[in-house]
Scaffold this active site. Sequence first.
Site, PDB file in Angstrom:
ATOM      1  N   PRO A   2       0.824  -1.215   0.000  1.00  0.00           N
ATOM      2  CA  PRO A   2       0.000   0.000   0.000  1.00  0.00           C
ATOM      3  C   PRO A   2       0.859   1.267   0.000  1.00  0.00           C
ATOM      4  O   PRO A   2       1.805   1.382   0.775  1.00  0.00           O
ATOM      5  CB  PRO A   2      -0.825  -0.117   1.279  1.00  0.00           C
ATOM      6  CG  PRO A   2      -0.195  -1.171   2.096  1.00  0.00           C
ATOM      7  CD  PRO A   2       0.716  -1.979   1.241  1.00  0.00           C
ATOM      8  N   GLU A   3       0.529   2.164  -0.906  1.00  0.00           N
ATOM      9  CA  GLU A   3       1.200   3.460  -0.959  1.00  0.00           C
ATOM     10  C   GLU A   3       0.200   4.510  -0.462  1.00  0.00           C
ATOM     11  O   GLU A   3      -0.893   4.151  -0.032  1.00  0.00           O
ATOM     12  CB  GLU A   3       1.675   3.737  -2.396  1.00  0.00           C
ATOM     13  CG  GLU A   3       2.607   2.621  -2.887  1.00  0.00           C
ATOM     14  CD  GLU A   3       3.164   2.869  -4.302  1.00  0.00           C
ATOM     15  OE1 GLU A   3       3.243   4.020  -4.734  1.00  0.00           O
ATOM     16  OE2 GLU A   3       3.516   1.869  -4.957  1.00  0.00           O
ATOM     17  N   HIS A  94      -6.363 -15.107   8.103  1.00  0.00           N
ATOM     18  CA  HIS A  94      -5.188 -14.874   8.943  1.00  0.00           C
ATOM     19  C   HIS A  94      -5.338 -13.528   9.655  1.00  0.00           C
ATOM     20  O   HIS A  94      -5.580 -12.527   9.007  1.00  0.00           O
ATOM     21  CB  HIS A  94      -3.938 -14.866   8.037  1.00  0.00           C
ATOM     22  CG  HIS A  94      -2.671 -14.512   8.745  1.00  0.00           C
ATOM     23  ND1 HIS A  94      -1.653 -15.411   8.948  1.00  0.00           N
ATOM     24  CD2 HIS A  94      -2.247 -13.355   9.303  1.00  0.00           C
ATOM     25  CE1 HIS A  94      -0.671 -14.825   9.594  1.00  0.00           C
ATOM     26  NE2 HIS A  94      -1.000 -13.574   9.823  1.00  0.00           N
ATOM     27  N   ARG A 112       3.241 -12.153   5.917  1.00  0.00           N
ATOM     28  CA  ARG A 112       4.710 -12.199   5.921  1.00  0.00           C
ATOM     29  C   ARG A 112       5.315 -11.631   7.202  1.00  0.00           C
ATOM     30  O   ARG A 112       6.536 -11.665   7.391  1.00  0.00           O
ATOM     31  CB  ARG A 112       5.253 -11.417   4.725  1.00  0.00           C
ATOM     32  CG  ARG A 112       4.889 -12.084   3.404  1.00  0.00           C
ATOM     33  CD  ARG A 112       5.871 -11.676   2.346  1.00  0.00           C
ATOM     34  NE  ARG A 112       5.194 -11.179   1.173  1.00  0.00           N
ATOM     35  CZ  ARG A 112       5.824 -10.709   0.108  1.00  0.00           C
ATOM     36  NH1 ARG A 112       7.136 -10.634   0.099  1.00  0.00           N
ATOM     37  NH2 ARG A 112       5.151 -10.280  -0.929  1.00  0.00           N
TER      38      ARG A 112
END
Length: 272
Positions: A2-3, A94, A112
Amino acid sequence: MPELPEVEALVRLLRPRLCGQTIRSVKVRHAIALRPQTARQFRARVLGRRIAAVTRRGKYLLLRLAPKGAGWIALHFRLSGGLFWFADHRLHGHVDVAWELERGTLAYADPRHLGRVHWLEHPEQWAGIRRLGVEPLARTFTVARLRALLQHSRRPLKPFLMEQTRIAGLGNIYAAEALWRAGLHPRRRTDSLQGAQVSRLHKAIVGVLQRGIECCLKPEPELSDPEWTMPGIAALLAVYQREGQGCPRCGRRIRRIRQGNRSTFYCPGCQH
Ligand SMILES: [Zn+2]
């Protein structure tokens, strides 16, 4: 990853859902997301607090807690972190950390485990936030400010645009797209830009970020879906991940090069 536009879109989607609600319980399934804080420390700081505001700085999402002095929850998503909203309080998929509110549950997940969630007395306590450069959608980001930043750097344009300590919020996608809009080559040195090119780059940065926010919100993502994405962003892309396809402006084939270990996409026909 995400930016700025993705995080800003999330802020706008979550603000009406979260503001004014009290954190009734905190579930920590993977404490690694809080590191170096522990689950116990984090819970003690946020439990029973009210969410007073949902904001953003660069790519960081911020929840201001009430009453006054209760501090902030700050989130950095890195490569694969995301936020989810479950109106029925049931968690799906998750989840690393979840905050149960009165009318639903906010959940943070990062398969991650690179992203982080911290409680902070003030956002500037987080070095990554403290060092952020100018907000490109704020009034303080002027053509003169951009010119000064460009002149103080001698880097190629693309990595320069991704340096969070200069301009906060652009990553690989929006840096490449801003350069395409401005007609500037990603390897061009920052201190070689002429006056009109600086103005064009400024307009391109602001324009691509504003358009990005619109695209992220249309169609609106379903935040209860553990796989949610922002598919609208495809409408914005002129060069990013379009290697070998025709440039929308001049028709030449888009090229991919490596810059600082990242892929850069650009058009050899109209970016100089
Ligand atoms: Zn072109």
